[in-house]
Design an enzyme around this catalytic site. Sequence first.
Site, PDB file in Angstrom:
ATOM      1  N   TYR A 108       0.831  -1.216   0.000  1.00 18.50           N
ATOM      2  CA  TYR A 108       0.000   0.000   0.000  1.00 18.50           C
ATOM      3  C   TYR A 108       0.864   1.265   0.000  1.00 18.50           C
ATOM      4  CZ  TYR A 108      -4.394  -2.486   0.232  1.00 18.50           C
ATOM      5  OH  TYR A 108      -5.469  -3.282  -0.096  1.00 18.50           O
TER       6      TYR A 108
ATOM      7  N   ASN B 141     -12.463   4.694  -5.531  1.00 20.45           N
ATOM      8  CA  ASN B 141     -11.004   4.801  -5.619  1.00 20.45           C
ATOM      9  C   ASN B 141     -10.405   5.275  -4.302  1.00 20.45           C
ATOM     10  OD1 ASN B 141     -11.425   4.075  -8.212  1.00 20.45           O
ATOM     11  ND2 ASN B 141     -11.082   6.095  -9.095  1.00 20.45           N
TER      12      ASN B 141
ATOM     13  N   ASP C  21      -7.394   6.694  -4.341  1.00 21.95           N
ATOM     14  CA  ASP C  21      -6.481   7.798  -4.660  1.00 21.95           C
ATOM     15  C   ASP C  21      -7.154   9.133  -4.338  1.00 21.95           C
ATOM     16  OD1 ASP C  21      -7.978   8.850  -6.944  1.00 21.95           O
ATOM     17  OD2 ASP C  21      -7.229   7.165  -8.132  1.00 21.95           O
TER      18      ASP C  21
ATOM     19  N   HIS D 226     -14.372   3.110  -0.430  1.00 26.08           N
ATOM     20  CA  HIS D 226     -13.382   2.082  -0.072  1.00 26.08           C
ATOM     21  C   HIS D 226     -12.202   2.673   0.684  1.00 26.08           C
ATOM     22  CE1 HIS D 226     -15.046  -0.823  -3.374  1.00 26.08           C
ATOM     23  NE2 HIS D 226     -15.769  -0.818  -2.272  1.00 26.08           N
TER      24      HIS D 226
ATOM     25  N   ASN E 261     -17.505   4.106 -20.255  1.00 28.36           N
ATOM     26  CA  ASN E 261     -16.614   2.946 -20.094  1.00 28.36           C
ATOM     27  C   ASN E 261     -16.277   2.420 -21.486  1.00 28.36           C
ATOM     28  OD1 ASN E 261     -15.493   0.321 -19.376  1.00 28.36           O
ATOM     29  ND2 ASN E 261     -16.479   0.591 -17.391  1.00 28.36           N
ATOM     30  N   PRO E 262     -15.031   2.095 -21.760  1.00 30.45           N
ATOM     31  CA  PRO E 262     -14.714   1.539 -23.084  1.00 30.45           C
ATOM     32  C   PRO E 262     -15.225   0.111 -23.265  1.00 30.45           C
ATOM     33  CG  PRO E 262     -12.692   1.818 -21.776  1.00 30.45           C
ATOM     34  CD  PRO E 262     -13.827   2.319 -20.941  1.00 30.45           C
TER      35      PRO E 262
HETATM   36  P1  OAD Z   1     -12.131  -2.601 -12.080  1.00 31.06           P
HETATM   37  O1  OAD Z   1     -10.689  -2.837 -12.356  1.00 31.06           O
HETATM   38  O2  OAD Z   1     -12.950  -3.756 -11.648  1.00 31.06           O
HETATM   39  O3  OAD Z   1     -12.827  -1.993 -13.384  1.00 31.06           O
HETATM   40  C1  OAD Z   1     -12.263  -0.930 -14.056  1.00 31.06           C
HETATM   41  C2  OAD Z   1     -13.225  -0.498 -15.135  1.00 31.06           C
HETATM   42  O4  OAD Z   1     -12.674   0.649 -15.768  1.00 31.06           O
HETATM   43  C3  OAD Z   1     -13.458  -1.540 -16.222  1.00 31.06           C
HETATM   44  O5  OAD Z   1     -14.859  -1.653 -16.481  1.00 31.06           O
HETATM   45  C4  OAD Z   1     -12.726  -0.967 -17.441  1.00 31.06           C
HETATM   46  O6  OAD Z   1     -13.364  -1.308 -18.682  1.00 31.06           O
HETATM   47  C5  OAD Z   1     -12.831   0.516 -17.170  1.00 31.06           C
HETATM   48  N1  OAD Z   1     -11.776   1.332 -17.794  1.00 31.06           N
HETATM   49  C6  OAD Z   1     -10.508   0.995 -18.103  1.00 31.06           C
HETATM   50  N2  OAD Z   1      -9.854   2.028 -18.645  1.00 31.06           N
HETATM   51  C7  OAD Z   1     -10.741   3.067 -18.682  1.00 31.06           C
HETATM   52  C8  OAD Z   1     -10.677   4.410 -19.122  1.00 31.06           C
HETATM   53  N3  OAD Z   1      -9.549   4.921 -19.648  1.00 31.06           N
HETATM   54  N4  OAD Z   1     -11.775   5.184 -19.004  1.00 31.06           N
HETATM   55  C9  OAD Z   1     -12.925   4.682 -18.475  1.00 31.06           C
HETATM   56  N5  OAD Z   1     -13.035   3.410 -18.039  1.00 31.06           N
HETATM   57  C10 OAD Z   1     -11.971   2.614 -18.135  1.00 31.06           C
HETATM   58  O7  OAD Z   1     -12.198  -1.375 -11.034  1.00 31.06           O
HETATM   59  P2  OAD Z   1     -13.394  -0.950 -10.065  1.00 31.06           P
HETATM   60  O8  OAD Z   1     -14.708  -1.129 -10.725  1.00 31.06           O
HETATM   61  O9  OAD Z   1     -13.051   0.394  -9.540  1.00 31.06           O
HETATM   62  O10 OAD Z   1     -11.927  -2.561  -4.141  1.00 31.06           O
HETATM   63  O11 OAD Z   1     -13.238  -2.019  -8.917  1.00 31.06           O
HETATM   64  C11 OAD Z   1     -14.054  -1.943  -7.805  1.00 31.06           C
HETATM   65  C12 OAD Z   1     -13.288  -2.375  -6.591  1.00 31.06           C
HETATM   66  O12 OAD Z   1     -12.646  -3.627  -6.815  1.00 31.06           O
HETATM   67  C13 OAD Z   1     -12.125  -1.462  -6.215  1.00 31.06           C
HETATM   68  O13 OAD Z   1     -12.519  -0.327  -5.482  1.00 31.06           O
HETATM   69  C14 OAD Z   1     -11.271  -2.368  -5.390  1.00 31.06           C
HETATM   70  C15 OAD Z   1     -11.298  -3.604  -6.228  1.00 31.06           C
HETATM   71  O14 OAD Z   1     -11.086  -4.807  -5.590  1.00 31.06           O
HETATM   72  C16 OAD Z   1     -11.223  -2.825  -3.040  1.00 31.06           C
HETATM   73  O15 OAD Z   1      -9.999  -2.889  -3.035  1.00 31.06           O
HETATM   74  C17 OAD Z   1     -12.074  -3.034  -1.826  1.00 31.06           C
END
Ligand code: OAD
Length: 248
Positions: free
Chosen positions: A69, A104, A106, A121, A220-221
């Site tokens: 982390y 996020n 960040d 989170h 989302n792409p």
């Molecule tokens: P994910 O990694 O599951 O999903 C990321 C999403 O962003 C995907 O649907 C991609 O298609 C999309 N993506 C990628 N590049 C992109 C771009 N340039 N513009 C727009 N979209 C884009 O991430 P999260 O949905 O945030 O939790 O994941 C949810 C949670 O899972 C996180 O908060 C984390 C993780 O485990 C914990 O750590 C508790």
Amino acid sequence: MRDTDLREAADLIDRAGRIVIFTGAGVSAESGIPTFRDALSGLWEQFDPRRLATPEAFGDDPALVWGWYEWRRAAVQQVEPNAGHRALAVIEQRAPECVVVTQNVDDLHERAGSKEPIHLHGSLFAPRCSACGRPATVANGAPAVEGRVPPPPCDHCGAPIRPGVVWFGEALPADAFEAAVAAAANCDLLITVGTSAVVFPAAEIPQVTARMGGAMIQVNPEPTPLDAVARVNLHGPAAEVLPALAAV
Ligand code: OAD
């Protein structure tokens, strides 16, 4: 992304009194922060969440978890918000009412100008004691590569400091989740950006808006479970789609 979709989305934004912006890792991807589930580049492709993102992992090997982390915290400090974060802050400022809810950990929404985003989170920048829960201050100078770093002791009770993030198997911060659900239930429009929408209970937030009859724009792409629920799907990267949307 079709022009007609962009115009329909801009029209929904113009007409909305209350907006919720709901983001995931994809909004920070173009700042250079990896997502979790993208093929090849995703963090969970390269690291085992059971060894790094659970209370048990921290109990078994605190230095491994703390070092990972701290590496992520250092990585965030070295990058900047992208055009997607900045466009969302513009949409937020123009709206009569707007709440940003992010999964996020960040701080790129804040640095782009968003006001007090809800961090469902937790945050890489809010470490606390693993025993007494008191907030802790940690010096900068985190490692540039991932590796073991022993967590510092709590000033008050001496127990190891832990990252201020939500791990698998832990509850979301109740005040943050309740505020997010209330905002999602009462908004006219939810804009979801860069989330796979598969991690619950956070993924419940856009579903709450849909159930209450609010409109949804998705950026989302890639396809997600929200494609079928969103009124408008803007397929493309956040740092391209969102500035175009804010400029209509
Ligand atoms: P994910 O990694 O599951 O999903 C990321 C999403 O962003 C995907 O649907 C991609 O298609 C999309 N993506 C990628 N590049 C992109 C771009 N340039 N513009 C727009 N979209 C884009 O991430 P999260 O949905 O945030 O939790 O994941 C949810 C949670 O899972 C996180 O908060 C984390 C993780 O485990 C914990 O750590 C508790």
